[in-house]
Design a protein around this motif. Sequence first.
Motif, PDB file in Angstrom:
ATOM      1  N   ASP A 238       0.897  -1.191   0.053  1.00 47.89           N
ATOM      2  CA  ASP A 238       0.062   0.080   0.106  1.00 47.89           C
ATOM      3  C   ASP A 238       1.136   1.088   0.041  1.00 47.89           C
ATOM      4  O   ASP A 238       1.926   1.230   0.527  1.00 47.89           O
ATOM      5  CB  ASP A 238      -0.856   0.048   1.320  1.00 47.89           C
ATOM      6  CG  ASP A 238      -1.886  -1.185   1.308  1.00 47.89           C
ATOM      7  OD1 ASP A 238      -2.363  -1.316   0.051  1.00 47.89           O
ATOM      8  OD2 ASP A 238      -2.325  -1.295   2.336  1.00 47.89           O
ATOM      9  N   LEU A 239       0.289   2.345  -0.547  1.00 46.54           N
ATOM     10  CA  LEU A 239       1.192   3.509  -0.521  1.00 46.54           C
ATOM     11  C   LEU A 239       0.948   4.444   0.501  1.00 46.54           C
ATOM     12  O   LEU A 239       1.687   5.084   0.973  1.00 46.54           O
ATOM     13  CB  LEU A 239       0.851   4.365  -1.809  1.00 46.54           C
ATOM     14  CG  LEU A 239       1.298   3.603  -3.044  1.00 46.54           C
ATOM     15  CD1 LEU A 239       0.573   4.479  -4.256  1.00 46.54           C
ATOM     16  CD2 LEU A 239       2.625   3.599  -3.376  1.00 46.54           C
TER      17      LEU A 239
ATOM     18  N   ARG B 129      -5.515  -1.036   2.977  1.00 46.72           N
ATOM     19  CA  ARG B 129      -6.440  -0.813   2.070  1.00 46.72           C
ATOM     20  C   ARG B 129      -7.480  -2.190   2.012  1.00 46.72           C
ATOM     21  O   ARG B 129      -6.977  -3.067   2.207  1.00 46.72           O
ATOM     22  CB  ARG B 129      -6.051  -0.554   0.488  1.00 46.72           C
ATOM     23  CG  ARG B 129      -4.899   0.600   0.448  1.00 46.72           C
ATOM     24  CD  ARG B 129      -5.711   1.836   0.377  1.00 46.72           C
ATOM     25  NE  ARG B 129      -5.028   2.965   0.057  1.00 46.72           N
ATOM     26  CZ  ARG B 129      -5.043   4.011   0.549  1.00 46.72           C
ATOM     27  NH1 ARG B 129      -6.279   4.463   1.094  1.00 46.72           N
ATOM     28  NH2 ARG B 129      -4.265   5.179   0.374  1.00 46.72           N
TER      29      ARG B 129
ATOM     30  N   ASP C 100      -9.411   2.705  -3.103  1.00 46.67           N
ATOM     31  CA  ASP C 100      -8.377   2.854  -2.844  1.00 46.67           C
ATOM     32  C   ASP C 100      -7.049   1.797  -3.299  1.00 46.67           C
ATOM     33  O   ASP C 100      -6.277   2.368  -3.605  1.00 46.67           O
ATOM     34  CB  ASP C 100      -8.384   2.933  -1.072  1.00 46.67           C
ATOM     35  CG  ASP C 100      -8.626   4.308  -0.738  1.00 46.67           C
ATOM     36  OD1 ASP C 100      -9.062   5.154  -1.311  1.00 46.67           O
ATOM     37  OD2 ASP C 100      -9.172   4.536   0.417  1.00 46.67           O
TER      38      ASP C 100
ATOM     39  N   ASP D 151      -4.207   2.818  -5.929  1.00 47.34           N
ATOM     40  CA  ASP D 151      -2.893   2.272  -5.611  1.00 47.34           C
ATOM     41  C   ASP D 151      -2.382   1.247  -6.906  1.00 47.34           C
ATOM     42  O   ASP D 151      -1.017   1.513  -7.177  1.00 47.34           O
ATOM     43  CB  ASP D 151      -2.548   1.610  -4.341  1.00 47.34           C
ATOM     44  CG  ASP D 151      -2.631   2.537  -3.101  1.00 47.34           C
ATOM     45  OD1 ASP D 151      -2.814   3.570  -3.246  1.00 47.34           O
ATOM     46  OD2 ASP D 151      -2.792   2.021  -1.970  1.00 47.34           O
TER      47      ASP D 151
ATOM     48  N   ALA E 262      -5.628   8.924  -8.965  1.00 44.99           N
ATOM     49  CA  ALA E 262      -4.352   8.733  -8.890  1.00 44.99           C
ATOM     50  C   ALA E 262      -3.686   9.760  -8.567  1.00 44.99           C
ATOM     51  O   ALA E 262      -2.667   9.901  -7.728  1.00 44.99           O
ATOM     52  CB  ALA E 262      -3.621   7.691 -10.035  1.00 44.99           C
TER      53      ALA E 262
ATOM     54  N   ARG F 144      -4.215  11.204  -5.408  1.00 41.41           N
ATOM     55  CA  ARG F 144      -3.382  10.410  -4.230  1.00 41.41           C
ATOM     56  C   ARG F 144      -1.958  10.776  -4.265  1.00 41.41           C
ATOM     57  O   ARG F 144      -1.341  11.101  -3.214  1.00 41.41           O
ATOM     58  CB  ARG F 144      -3.636   9.108  -4.633  1.00 41.41           C
ATOM     59  CG  ARG F 144      -2.816   8.191  -3.853  1.00 41.41           C
ATOM     60  CD  ARG F 144      -3.265   7.670  -2.136  1.00 41.41           C
ATOM     61  NE  ARG F 144      -4.664   7.715  -2.116  1.00 41.41           N
ATOM     62  CZ  ARG F 144      -5.357   6.485  -2.208  1.00 41.41           C
ATOM     63  NH1 ARG F 144      -4.750   5.476  -2.713  1.00 41.41           N
ATOM     64  NH2 ARG F 144      -6.664   6.417  -2.031  1.00 41.41           N
ATOM     65  N   CYS F 145      -1.443  10.934  -5.282  1.00 40.62           N
ATOM     66  CA  CYS F 145       0.218  11.186  -5.556  1.00 40.62           C
ATOM     67  C   CYS F 145       0.453  12.537  -4.777  1.00 40.62           C
ATOM     68  O   CYS F 145       1.384  12.776  -4.040  1.00 40.62           O
ATOM     69  CB  CYS F 145       0.475  11.185  -6.951  1.00 40.62           C
ATOM     70  SG  CYS F 145       0.601   9.623  -7.496  1.00 40.62           S
TER      71      CYS F 145
ATOM     72  N   ALA G 274       8.050   6.796  -1.135  1.00 40.85           N
ATOM     73  CA  ALA G 274       7.216   6.692  -2.139  1.00 40.85           C
ATOM     74  C   ALA G 274       7.678   6.533  -3.736  1.00 40.85           C
ATOM     75  O   ALA G 274       6.970   7.518  -4.385  1.00 40.85           O
ATOM     76  CB  ALA G 274       5.982   7.206  -1.944  1.00 40.85           C
TER      77      ALA G 274
ATOM     78  N   GLN H 276       7.084   5.223  -6.510  1.00 40.09           N
ATOM     79  CA  GLN H 276       6.063   4.993  -7.567  1.00 40.09           C
ATOM     80  C   GLN H 276       5.363   6.087  -7.609  1.00 40.09           C
ATOM     81  O   GLN H 276       4.776   6.612  -8.815  1.00 40.09           O
ATOM     82  CB  GLN H 276       5.411   3.769  -7.073  1.00 40.09           C
ATOM     83  CG  GLN H 276       5.884   2.484  -7.257  1.00 40.09           C
ATOM     84  CD  GLN H 276       5.281   1.325  -6.678  1.00 40.09           C
ATOM     85  OE1 GLN H 276       4.195   1.368  -6.045  1.00 40.09           O
ATOM     86  NE2 GLN H 276       5.306   0.304  -7.440  1.00 40.09           N
ATOM     87  N   VAL H 277       5.161   6.976  -6.667  1.00 47.58           N
ATOM     88  CA  VAL H 277       4.363   8.234  -6.577  1.00 47.58           C
ATOM     89  C   VAL H 277       5.004   9.110  -7.676  1.00 47.58           C
ATOM     90  O   VAL H 277       4.498   9.840  -8.397  1.00 47.58           O
ATOM     91  CB  VAL H 277       4.389   8.758  -5.194  1.00 47.58           C
ATOM     92  CG1 VAL H 277       3.675  10.233  -5.412  1.00 47.58           C
ATOM     93  CG2 VAL H 277       3.215   8.092  -4.477  1.00 47.58           C
TER      94      VAL H 277
END
Length: 192
Positions: free
Chosen positions: A3-4, A8, A14, A18, A62, A65-66, A94, A96-97
């Motif tokens: 999970d970011l 979840r 959510d 992610d 997304a 969220r980022c 993070a 990936q964000v």
Amino acid sequence: MGDLVGERSAGGRDALIDAAIALVAESGLTRLTYRSLAAKAGVTHGSVQHHFESIDAVLEAALSRCLEISLAPLREVDSAHGYIDTLVESVKIAPQVHAFQYQLILESKQRKSLRPYVKSLYENYWSLTEQSLKDMGLEPDMELVRAVYAIGEGIVFQIVALGPDDPAGAANAIAGFRRMFEPIISGPAVTR
């Protein structure tokens, strides 16, 4: 995929957000489809459609969220050293964000429909950079805001692109940023 932003529920909205971030970060924006998102999240195609009316809706969620993840730590910064340290640390926490954001930025060159998302992304970062500079006692204009952000973004991009393959390069860039920025902080406020 971990999970970011915490626990979840399996297959929920959510978790899909992610999964979208991870999928785009790993495979690029062109690989984001309902089918690939369902496979990444381990849910049915119908579950994705239940939560999102379009791929653009997935991208919007997304990106939101980022921004939530990457901007939150920067809101607490009150020094130039803290600004760059926090920005770099956010990449480590993070990655990936940030990879998702860069994929979105690069793809917007070909897909004009993505440009509003990219504009929103930059406006959020510029606004926060401006506030951080003000919190440091500076009176920044947009030229300084964009220059400071561009340096930070360049360092972050290098860390995302090269990852653990170039730790010395990232450390050198951070040290150079600090050295360059020190006279601005130590001297009189920058005004236009």
